[in-house]
Design a protein around this motif. Structure first.
Motif, PDB file in Angstrom:
ATOM      1  N   GLN A   1     -14.336   5.136   2.458  1.00  0.00           N
ATOM      2  CA  GLN A   1     -13.220   4.214   2.282  1.00  0.00           C
ATOM      3  C   GLN A   1     -12.047   4.899   1.588  1.00  0.00           C
ATOM      4  O   GLN A   1     -10.887   4.725   1.982  1.00  0.00           O
ATOM      5  CB  GLN A   1     -13.662   2.999   1.472  1.00  0.00           C
ATOM      6  N   GLN A   2     -12.339   5.685   0.557  1.00  0.00           N
ATOM      7  CA  GLN A   2     -11.273   6.384  -0.162  1.00  0.00           C
ATOM      8  C   GLN A   2     -10.601   7.430   0.734  1.00  0.00           C
ATOM      9  O   GLN A   2      -9.376   7.601   0.695  1.00  0.00           O
ATOM     10  CB  GLN A   2     -11.839   7.057  -1.417  1.00  0.00           C
TER      11      GLN A   2
ATOM     12  N   ARG B   1      -4.651   7.814   5.725  1.00  0.00           N
ATOM     13  CA  ARG B   1      -3.572   6.887   6.070  1.00  0.00           C
ATOM     14  C   ARG B   1      -2.261   7.405   5.482  1.00  0.00           C
ATOM     15  O   ARG B   1      -1.217   7.381   6.146  1.00  0.00           O
ATOM     16  CB  ARG B   1      -3.909   5.504   5.514  1.00  0.00           C
ATOM     17  N   SER B   2      -2.314   7.902   4.255  1.00  0.00           N
ATOM     18  CA  SER B   2      -1.105   8.452   3.637  1.00  0.00           C
ATOM     19  C   SER B   2      -0.662   9.739   4.310  1.00  0.00           C
ATOM     20  O   SER B   2       0.537  10.037   4.379  1.00  0.00           O
ATOM     21  CB  SER B   2      -1.349   8.705   2.144  1.00  0.00           C
TER      22      SER B   2
ATOM     23  N   GLN C   1       0.810  -1.223   0.000  1.00  0.00           N
ATOM     24  CA  GLN C   1       0.000   0.000   0.000  1.00  0.00           C
ATOM     25  C   GLN C   1       0.840   1.269   0.000  1.00  0.00           C
ATOM     26  O   GLN C   1       0.298   2.371  -0.062  1.00  0.00           O
ATOM     27  CB  GLN C   1      -0.926  -0.005   1.225  1.00  0.00           C
TER      28      GLN C   1
ATOM     29  N   MET D   1      -8.074   5.924   3.062  1.00  0.00           N
ATOM     30  CA  MET D   1      -6.790   5.679   2.404  1.00  0.00           C
ATOM     31  C   MET D   1      -5.961   6.953   2.320  1.00  0.00           C
ATOM     32  O   MET D   1      -4.747   6.939   2.551  1.00  0.00           O
ATOM     33  CB  MET D   1      -7.029   5.108   1.004  1.00  0.00           C
TER      34      MET D   1
END
Length: 208
Positions: A139-140, A146-147, A50, A143
């Motif tokens: 959900q997007q 998270r980055s 990921q 992500m």
């Protein structure tokens, strides 16, 4: 419910326990989390896939974003956050708006503590994501955020940025409460743009 090693490592990165450039050793993580090395190995492989972890020879370390990657991330974040705010203006329940107000009120008490405010800022944005009532968008955004954990410092540590950010939060809530999707989109995009500009200035000033 007990979190799996993948989530535990992600949480540790998000909290700043592991910073960009830190090496993650499989055996040490297994001891720290009290699990066997096999699920740790699987978690690290997943995080590498990921892009959360990067390989340096045989070692894995927390990835660091380049200047271009940071810019790309903020472009995507602005688009997705803008959509979330727009949808929240359409679908947020009155109770959800009151929760946003309460979060903003409590955040004023920690405005001088950047690390705490950074965590609170993530909670605030997450509530907007939930208020969009669109599971695929949520959900997007997970992500993307998270980055964002791969950025070593918070822009909220810059002088004056904390009070400014909280004022921007209030403008976002006002637009959502007024059911004005355009204004909510504009307000959150401006908020993210100022955060990105603050970060770029800090990077420029830190250049030797």
């Amino acid at each position: 419910m007990t979190k799996d090693p993948y989530e535990l490592v992600l949480d540790a990165i998000d909290r700043g326990e592991f910073r960009p450039g830190d090496r993650l050793v499989e055996s040490e993580l297994a001891d720290r989390l009290g699990v066997s090395r096999t699920p740790i190995r699987e978690a690290l492989q997943r995080l590498e896939t990921q892009g959360v972890l990067a390989r340096d020879g045989r070692s894995l370390m927390v990835a660091a974003l380049t200047h271009d990657e940071l810019g790309e991330l903020y472009v995507v974040r602005a688009e997705l956050e803008g959509l979330a705010a727009r949808l929240a203006a359409q679908h947020a329940a009155p109770e959800e708006v009151r929760v946003l107000r309460d979060l903003a009120r409590r955040d004023r008490e920690i405005v001088a503590r950047p690390e705490l405010l950074a965590r609170a800022n993530k909670r605030f944005h997450h509530q907007i994501h939930l208020a969009s009532h669109n599971r695929f968008l949520i959900q997007q955004l997970e992500m993307v955020h998270r980055s964002m954990a791969l950025v070593a410092t918070t822009s909220l540590a810059a002088a004056g940025r904390g009070p400014q950010a909280l004022a921007e939060h209030e403008a976002i809530i006002d637009a959502i409460e007024a059911r004005d999707g355009d204004a909510a989109d504009t307000a959150i995009r401006a908020h993210i743009s100022r955060a990105f500009e603050t970060r770029l200035k800090a990077d420029a000033e830190a250049y030797p």
